[in-house]
Design an enzyme around this catalytic site. Sequence first.
Site, PDB file in Angstrom:
ATOM      1  N   ASP A 222       0.809  -1.217   0.000  1.00  8.45           N
ATOM      2  CA  ASP A 222       0.000   0.000   0.000  1.00  8.45           C
ATOM      3  C   ASP A 222       0.849   1.278   0.000  1.00  8.45           C
ATOM      4  OD1 ASP A 222      -2.764   1.149   0.652  1.00  8.45           O
ATOM      5  OD2 ASP A 222      -1.568   1.992   2.274  1.00  8.45           O
ATOM      6  N   HIS A 350     -10.928  -0.782  -4.627  1.00 10.47           N
ATOM      7  CA  HIS A 350     -11.746  -0.261  -3.521  1.00 10.47           C
ATOM      8  C   HIS A 350     -11.643   1.257  -3.364  1.00 10.47           C
ATOM      9  CE1 HIS A 350      -7.691  -0.674  -2.174  1.00 10.47           C
ATOM     10  NE2 HIS A 350      -7.945   0.112  -1.155  1.00 10.47           N
ATOM     11  N   ASP A 351     -10.804   1.911  -4.176  1.00 11.66           N
ATOM     12  CA  ASP A 351     -10.647   3.368  -4.092  1.00 11.66           C
ATOM     13  C   ASP A 351     -11.260   4.095  -5.291  1.00 11.66           C
ATOM     14  OD1 ASP A 351      -9.095   3.142  -1.755  1.00 11.66           O
ATOM     15  OD2 ASP A 351      -7.220   3.014  -2.890  1.00 11.66           O
TER      16      ASP A 351
HETATM   17  C1  GLC Z   1      -4.113   3.242  -0.355  1.00 12.79           C
HETATM   18  C2  GLC Z   1      -5.358   2.396  -0.160  1.00 12.79           C
HETATM   19  C3  GLC Z   1      -6.450   3.272   0.387  1.00 12.79           C
HETATM   20  C4  GLC Z   1      -6.006   3.806   1.726  1.00 12.79           C
HETATM   21  C5  GLC Z   1      -4.671   4.534   1.614  1.00 12.79           C
HETATM   22  C6  GLC Z   1      -4.057   4.756   2.964  1.00 12.79           C
HETATM   23  O1  GLC Z   1      -4.271   4.203  -1.313  1.00 12.79           O
HETATM   24  O2  GLC Z   1      -5.702   1.780  -1.366  1.00 12.79           O
HETATM   25  O3  GLC Z   1      -7.682   2.606   0.497  1.00 12.79           O
HETATM   26  O4  GLC Z   1      -6.963   4.712   2.215  1.00 12.79           O
HETATM   27  O5  GLC Z   1      -3.715   3.786   0.884  1.00 12.79           O
HETATM   28  O6  GLC Z   1      -3.606   3.548   3.508  1.00 12.79           O
END
Ligand code: GLC
Length: 570
Positions: A222, A350-351
């Site tokens: 991530d 999911h984003d």
């Molecule tokens: C990444 C994840 C996202 C999260 C962010 C902080 O972009 O995909 O869902 O909010 O990192 O961890």
Amino acid sequence: MNRRTFIKGAIALTAAAWANPMIVIDAAENFKWWQKKPVYQIYPKSFLDTDGNGIGDLRGVIDKLDYIKSLGAGAIWLTPIYPSPMVDNGYDISDYTAINPLFGTLDDFDELVAEAKARDIKIVMDLVFNHSSDQHPWFLESKSSRDNPKADWYIWRDEKTNWRSIFGGSAWQWCEERGQYYLHTFATQQPDLNWENSDVRRALYDAANFWLDRGVGGFRIDAIVYIKKPAQFVDGTPDADGTCSVHNMTAALPGILDFLHEFKREVCDGRDIFTVGEANSVKPEDLPQWVGSHGVFDMLFEFSHVNVMFPHGEVWHRAELYKLSDFKQALTDSQRATRDSWYPIYFENHDKPRSVNNFFPHGSDKTLAAKAMAIILLTLRGTPFIYQGEELGFANVAFDSIDDYDDVSSRGQYDMARADGFSDKQALRFVHRFSRDNARTPMQWNTSPNAGFTSGKPWLPVHEDFKTCNAAVEDKNADSVLNFYRRLVSFRNASDVLIGGDYAELCHDSEELYVFTRTLGDKKICTAVNFTTHDVKLPDKIFDGAKKLFGNYPDEKNYLRATEAVIYGN
Ligand code: GLC
């Protein structure tokens, strides 16, 4: 693996197979397991709830393994399932080597790995190593004084800068106990870890190895571009509101690859796994440093094709109508930059909003659009990542009020739009368009209450279209998006041209069509997609002997109809 190896390793396709795409041919031997089949991404909180608390769980994933197998996936990427206060739905981790009781137990997890393995599917974990939760014991200790053993495990400063966090508001939070600020690239409750400290790095590598020793097949890593901080913390060029995105100040700084080479040595080398880093800001031309034989990961989710809407960074109210040629250029650049390595193909996660709303003009037919994106996803070169619901043609939601949104980022974006002078209604429209909750509504399994997701109250409302758009109904309809995916994946998994063939783009200047070819020896495949809601003429000759193999319309014309997508082969 280089191009010569691909061609050498390829097994010739027979004419009979081309006439009937359902004939299965062995894929080339020289590919790794994670190159030969798609990865299916699960957001466990929204997948299937088996205990009636309105939140999906690991037993729900176990229950649906046969469904995932029926899609032809070779791995499942689970978004974080570790203990977490869930401020950012698990991306705020308070223990890196345990399972969140909301999702189940370590025994459930081991059972999931074993049951998946029995179906030739690997489980891939999400590593969130840029930051932890502010409730992690490491942070609780770090914040307690300036001289405790973990005092230097996070980023502490006496002065703050004008940096804006990715979710909005200052990226610095004052801490009374220490009389200092700490840095948080994302939410206030997600303090950034200090990667300069070798004890921090060791603790993170140990956590990753804990999961590998339990049999996981790899990692999605991530927000990894933010782990290296600048030598000096100074103000950046301010936007109109006086703040500057932390992203502009810390993404992919020199020296980051040294950390990641160490991660690779300490965690990945010698294991039969794959890694895919999440790397907003890495440009296609930089990919060779990040992936492949000289890189640090097997694949990289760079954002160039999904960022075409955000020329001013990920501030939703500054998004613009995207140009198809920009989208195509980004994909072509990434395909070229990974010719000697590998690419993770994705349009949803999911984003992101749902593709049927995101890439097609208003008024496009949703089913045609879902199938058209499936055709691109499964014919580009790389490992396709299918996000839960994408295979059913899920669409965005539009909740009535910002209070109905759970996502921390949606609420931050709403506040930013309001602060910039937009009305409540306009700010809500941006949220409807880009909210991460679009992708997080519960899976729609059948026509029963709450779409069969839960017997309780779902943590986020189910999309109102669930009576027609759900796995049970689509399973029975040969023409559904789901069955289209199943046929297409089994075609892709058996096609050496689609797995290893070279990519080339045609009709580059068109703002209506995306056309590209994949070539391996004398075998060719061509994908052509009409992104408009009207008929568009095709180039005169796709290539000699081109025959339609797949399409989202049953018949064939010598032009493409609204949202039509076709795969041709020779
Ligand atoms: C990444 C994840 C996202 C999260 C962010 C902080 O972009 O995909 O869902 O909010 O990192 O961890």
